[in-house]
Design a protein around this motif. Sequence first.
Motif, PDB file in Angstrom:
ATOM      1  N   LEU A  40      13.964  28.111  -1.021  1.00  0.00           N
ATOM      2  CA  LEU A  40      12.781  28.978  -1.029  1.00  0.00           C
ATOM      3  C   LEU A  40      12.765  29.899   0.184  1.00  0.00           C
ATOM      4  N   LEU A  41      13.264  29.427   1.299  1.00  0.00           N
ATOM      5  CA  LEU A  41      13.315  30.265   2.499  1.00  0.00           C
ATOM      6  C   LEU A  41      14.284  31.429   2.302  1.00  0.00           C
ATOM      7  N   ASN A  42      15.458  31.136   1.714  1.00  0.00           N
ATOM      8  CA  ASN A  42      16.416  32.212   1.448  1.00  0.00           C
ATOM      9  C   ASN A  42      15.872  33.199   0.428  1.00  0.00           C
ATOM     10  N   ARG A  43      15.186  32.682  -0.574  1.00  0.00           N
ATOM     11  CA  ARG A  43      14.591  33.563  -1.586  1.00  0.00           C
ATOM     12  C   ARG A  43      13.554  34.492  -0.968  1.00  0.00           C
ATOM     13  N   HIS A  44      12.780  33.964  -0.039  1.00  0.00           N
ATOM     14  CA  HIS A  44      11.772  34.780   0.635  1.00  0.00           C
ATOM     15  C   HIS A  44      12.441  35.899   1.443  1.00  0.00           C
ATOM     16  N   LYS A  45      13.506  35.561   2.172  1.00  0.00           N
ATOM     17  CA  LYS A  45      14.227  36.570   2.956  1.00  0.00           C
ATOM     18  C   LYS A  45      14.837  37.633   2.041  1.00  0.00           C
ATOM     19  N   LEU A  46      15.450  37.186   0.946  1.00  0.00           N
ATOM     20  CA  LEU A  46      16.066  38.128   0.022  1.00  0.00           C
ATOM     21  C   LEU A  46      15.030  39.010  -0.662  1.00  0.00           C
ATOM     22  N   ASN A  47      13.869  38.452  -0.951  1.00  0.00           N
ATOM     23  CA  ASN A  47      12.797  39.237  -1.575  1.00  0.00           C
ATOM     24  C   ASN A  47      12.312  40.331  -0.618  1.00  0.00           C
ATOM     25  N   GLN A  52      12.527  46.185   0.918  1.00  0.00           N
ATOM     26  CA  GLN A  52      12.915  47.211   1.878  1.00  0.00           C
ATOM     27  C   GLN A  52      13.930  48.171   1.255  1.00  0.00           C
ATOM     28  N   LEU A  53      14.901  47.640   0.531  1.00  0.00           N
ATOM     29  CA  LEU A  53      15.903  48.486  -0.103  1.00  0.00           C
ATOM     30  C   LEU A  53      15.297  49.353  -1.200  1.00  0.00           C
ATOM     31  N   ALA A  57      15.437  53.372  -1.290  1.00  0.00           N
ATOM     32  CA  ALA A  57      15.934  54.087  -2.465  1.00  0.00           C
ATOM     33  C   ALA A  57      14.933  55.149  -2.906  1.00  0.00           C
ATOM     34  N   GLU A  58      13.653  54.815  -2.871  1.00  0.00           N
ATOM     35  CA  GLU A  58      12.616  55.782  -3.241  1.00  0.00           C
ATOM     36  C   GLU A  58      12.603  56.957  -2.264  1.00  0.00           C
TER      37      GLU A  58
END
Length: 105
Positions: A40-47, A52-53, A57-58
């Motif tokens: 869950l910690l990695n998922r939070h960082k990736l989210n 940000q990406l 892109a926008e």
Amino acid sequence: MYNKLKELLFNLGQTILKNRYVLLTTTAFIWVLFFDSNSLLNRHKLNNQFKQLESEAEFYKNEIKELEKEIEALEKNPEALEKLAREKYLYQAEGETIYILKEKE
């Protein structure tokens, strides 16, 4: 009273620790929460990184649209193209002399 409460909590703790299903579930939960590659910690960082990406892109999509409009305007107006070349790239016509003045910092 304090001793009875202490004894009750101790017995409850021993009962829970003896139950292998509770131990297995708790261990699996802790493993998934902290240690797994999809924790869950990695998922939070990736989210957060994904958000940000997406915003970057926008931003770049908007920049591309603005530059396309500028290119279209420059293609239609040769005077604007010449002005841009003179200001940005120090273009000079034959027989002209350009003086560059720099301000003191």
